[in-house]
Design a protein around this motif. Structure first.
Motif: not given
Length: 351
Positions: A26, A149, A302, A341
């Motif tokens: 991530e 996230n 993030s 992703h």
């Protein structure tokens, strides 16, 4: 900026532990989104044996001689065994992120990891205690925990605060990991039933994909962390992101994380009775926390964390080097193209 990430953990690469290294994955995604430049990733398949680290010396050397990387960013101290070769054969700046067990224990792993730090232009510890250790050999060290996230881990919109049925209490790992001290967690659950009369449904963050983890935390009543050691635990931060109350022993940076957060508590010592009493209070209150507000104020989402890592890159490239800085965000196969992703990636909640 051309960046090569070298890591011994990356989501969906280890068949036995598909969650391993999701926080690294991530962070790569967030850095790519931040400045748009492609990021190459080389995964050291350490689960196949220690020989994988020796093989990485040749592979990484070939990569840096073939590509003009600006930065080589290692995750985990042992992954940086090729750092001297990067310094010798390229102009790339070396950045190493230390995740905890690489430098917080004793023995050969700690010695090799700290030796690698001497070849880094910049180091990152994912918690302040880790940075304290690394700063003994590298003065250019920042504390930047791995991010949460924020687009995936969101508070539930329509949760009924006092839902009937058993109370869901989450253990933030696999019971098979001794450092997480599942026996202490189990004793807490037993006391919740025997001493406080709660009907408890025990759930584990183990073998779930990202959506599964998010959904479990969103519908749970409390997370109880009994770990013997942690860096900056992802499970606690992800629980905070969905406003799930957390009861934790004083380990890693959880005291800083939960400072001022409602319906949460950090407990001194490892007394199951004390932990059960604090958990019972949270279950009686039946309220969500305001942990997401705290995470945002710390800059742990993030994009904010990616900006801090990018700042470390650019400072190293400028040749100034940060000396024990504490940025406001306290931070995270063979060569392959940047993976697409996938919101269903599994996770690893521990450092």
């Amino acid at each position: 900026m051309k960046v090569l990430v070298v890591t011994n953990m990356y989501a969906a690469r280890n068949p036995a532990l598909p969650a391993q290294g999701v926080f690294v994955t991530e962070q790569v995604d967030a850095l790519h989104a931040l400045h748009g430049d492609p990021i190459d990733v080389f995964v050291i398949e350490s689960w196949r044996g220690r020989l994988a680290y020796l093989k990485s010396l040749f592979s990484v050397t070939c990569l840096i001689r073939r590509h003009a990387y600006d930065v080589v960013h290692y995750h985990f101290g042992l992954s940086a065994c090729s750092a001297p070769w990067v310094r010798l054969f390229s102009r790339a700046k070396v950045v190493i992120t230390f995740h905890g067990s690489d430098v917080m224990g004793r023995g050969w792993m700690r010695r090799l990891s700290l030796a690698a730090a001497r070849f880094a232009h910049a180091c990152i510890g994912v918690s302040e205690p880790i940075t304290d250790v690394v700063s003994g050999v590298s003065k250019r060290c920042s504390t930047i925990p791995c991010a949460v996230n924020e687009a995936l881990f969101v508070p539930p919109k329509d949760r009924v605060e006092s839902a009937p049925g058993p109370k869901i209490v989450v253990f933030p790992s696999s019971p098979d990991r001794p450092e997480k001290d599942y026996p202490l967690f189990r004793e807490v659950v037993e006391r919740l039933s025997a001493s406080f009369g709660f009907d408890v449904e025990e759930r584990h963050i183990d073998g779930l994909d990202r959506i599964g983890v998010r959904d479990l935390l969103a519908r749970a009543d409390c997370l109880v962390m009994t770990s013997r050691r942690e860096g900056s635990p992802q499970a606690v931060k992800e629980a905070m992101a969905v406003n799930l109350p957390v009861i934790a022993v004083d380990v890693g940076d959880v005291r800083r994380l939960l400072d001022g957060v409602s319906h949460c508590a950090v407990i001194e010592g490892r007394d199951a009775a004390v932990l059960a009493r604090a958990t019972a209070q949270v279950l009686n209150d039946a309220q969500r926390s305001d942990g997401r507000r705290r995470l945002e104020s710390l800059g742990y989402f993030s994009k904010a964390v990616a900006m801090q890592v990018d700042r470390v890159y650019r400072t190293a490239l400028a040749g100034t080097g940060e000396r024990r800085s504490k940025p406001h965000a306290r931070t995270c196969v063979p060569t392959s193209p940047q993976p697409e992703h996938n919101p269903n990636r599994t996770r690893d909640e521990t450092h």
